[in-house]
Design a protein around this motif. Structure first.
Motif, PDB file in Angstrom:
ATOM      1  N   ASN B  25       5.924   1.871  -1.309  1.00  0.00           N
ATOM      2  CA  ASN B  25       6.577   1.239  -2.451  1.00  0.00           C
ATOM      3  C   ASN B  25       7.545   2.214  -3.118  1.00  0.00           C
ATOM      4  OD1 ASN B  25       5.379  -1.273  -2.285  1.00  0.00           O
ATOM      5  ND2 ASN B  25       3.671  -0.740  -3.618  1.00  0.00           N
ATOM      6  N   HIS B  31       1.325  -0.116  -0.788  1.00  0.00           N
ATOM      7  CA  HIS B  31       1.453  -1.570  -0.636  1.00  0.00           C
ATOM      8  C   HIS B  31       0.246  -2.096   0.143  1.00  0.00           C
ATOM      9  CE1 HIS B  31       2.699  -0.840   3.484  1.00  0.00           C
ATOM     10  NE2 HIS B  31       3.643  -0.030   3.051  1.00  0.00           N
ATOM     11  N   SER B  32       0.143  -3.386   0.192  1.00  0.00           N
ATOM     12  CA  SER B  32      -1.069  -4.005   0.742  1.00  0.00           C
ATOM     13  C   SER B  32      -1.286  -3.689   2.216  1.00  0.00           C
ATOM     14  CB  SER B  32      -1.012  -5.524   0.552  1.00  0.00           C
ATOM     15  OG  SER B  32       0.051  -6.085   1.310  1.00  0.00           O
ATOM     16  N   ILE B 111      -5.841 -11.132   0.471  1.00  0.00           N
ATOM     17  CA  ILE B 111      -6.032 -10.817  -0.947  1.00  0.00           C
ATOM     18  C   ILE B 111      -6.630  -9.421  -1.107  1.00  0.00           C
ATOM     19  CG2 ILE B 111      -7.352 -11.425  -3.005  1.00  0.00           C
ATOM     20  CD1 ILE B 111      -7.014 -14.354  -2.281  1.00  0.00           C
ATOM     21  N   GLY B 114      -4.371  -6.382  -0.784  1.00  0.00           N
ATOM     22  CA  GLY B 114      -3.517  -6.235  -1.961  1.00  0.00           C
ATOM     23  C   GLY B 114      -4.277  -5.689  -3.155  1.00  0.00           C
ATOM     24  N   LEU B 115      -5.505  -6.173  -3.342  1.00  0.00           N
ATOM     25  CA  LEU B 115      -6.313  -5.683  -4.470  1.00  0.00           C
ATOM     26  C   LEU B 115      -6.643  -4.199  -4.308  1.00  0.00           C
ATOM     27  CD1 LEU B 115      -8.814  -8.659  -4.981  1.00  0.00           C
ATOM     28  CD2 LEU B 115      -6.888  -8.016  -6.449  1.00  0.00           C
ATOM     29  N   LYS B 118      -3.634  -2.143  -5.113  1.00  0.00           N
ATOM     30  CA  LYS B 118      -3.349  -2.071  -6.555  1.00  0.00           C
ATOM     31  C   LYS B 118      -4.343  -1.164  -7.280  1.00  0.00           C
ATOM     32  CE  LYS B 118      -1.180  -6.647  -6.548  1.00  0.00           C
ATOM     33  NZ  LYS B 118       0.201  -6.165  -6.658  1.00  0.00           N
TER      34      LYS B 118
END
Lengths: 160, 125
Positions: B25, B31-32, B111, B114-115, B118
């Protein structure tokens, strides 16, 4: 312009709020189920041409990656995934929507990350399918199969 | 027999960033895709347990990779476990006593990667 041809559906939700005057219409399913676009060319073309330049450059570079490009046995990005991702990035560029990042994945997929404050949408172009994932601070993440008909709703959610 | 890694531990995960560091990023975060297992991983994502290694060892080549750390607590919060899976005497010069796996990231789950991305933080090496 919005009523140019009866069969054309305008995505008013996607028109930039900056007052740049871009309008566009969905025509037919042009490539892999994604809509093609007709543009009214009365916007700041230089600004829009540069908006997602970095993402487009990266996508061009990804097309040269081979299997094991990361030294971790990841698959080379699929040609179809790259084509679709590039189309979406250019579509977003034309609407004034900046792409945060694009990245290759281990399964030959390409991820396009679009963000607005605490919300984000990931469009993930796998060799055999396209998925979307939404993240926000105020709700549970959602994922599903992406279809072009969902795009106005997704962008509307992102920019609300 | 694998042991479950306690939730007060921290993990390292490295991500390919290219020599110019532009694959990660733009703000330097993960990133995921960094947390998406390969098909051959069988729903297990390789990580290192921080207390068994150092950042310098875990990243292997800092000209090509970025290193991120993630707490086991965060992994547990998304419903997954971490199991210690030391790699010993399997590959020449590749022993890794810190190796562990995040277990249970399903193929169709986009999902969780991505979590985890983050929740992770970059480790400057």
């Amino acid at each position: 312009m919005l009523d140019l041809i009866d069969n054309y559906t305008a995505f008013e939700e996607c028109i930039p709020k900056s007052g740049s005057g871009v309008t566009f219409s969905e025509t037919t399913n042009y490539m892999h189920g994604l809509p093609s676009i007709i543009f009214q060319n009365n916007y700041d073309s230089e600004f829009y041409a540069s908006l997602n330049r970095r993402a487009i450059q990266l996508l061009n570079e990804f097309s040269t990656l081979k299997d094991n490009w990361d030294g971790e046995l990841s698959k080379a990005p699929a040609h179809s995934a790259l084509l679709k991702a590039k189309f979406i990035v250019k579509f977003l560029q034309a609407t004034g929507q900046q792409v945060f990042h694009v990245a290759p994945g281990p399964r030959g997929e390409i991820m396009v990350d679009i963000r607005n404050k605490e919300k984000s949408i990931e469009l993930i172009f796998y060799p055999d399918k396209v998925k979307y994932v939404t993240f926000s601070n105020s709700g549970s993440p959602q994922q599903g199969l992406f279809e072009s008909s969902l795009f106005p709703e997704l962008l509307g959610w992102l920019n609300a | 027999m694998r042991n479950v890694v306690a939730n007060n531990e921290w993990l390292y995960r490295r991500g390919y960033c290219s020599p110019e560091r532009k694959y990660m990023n733009p703000d330097g975060t993960a990133h995921s895709r960094v947390f998406k297992p390969r098909p051959i991983d069988k729903n297990e994502l390789s990580v290192d347990v921080k207390s068994y290694t150092t950042a310098e060892v875990s990243i292997k080549d800092k000209s090509l990779y970025m290193l991120f750390e993630l707490s086991v607590e965060h992994v547990n919060e998304v419903g997954l476990n971490v199991e210690h899976d030391p790699l010993l005497n399997q590959y020449p010069d590749a022993d890794n006593p810190a190796h562990a796996v995040i277990v249970g990231i399903m193929d169709d789950d986009d999902i969780v990667p991505g979590l985890l991305a983050k929740k992770s933080k970059r480790v400057y090496v």
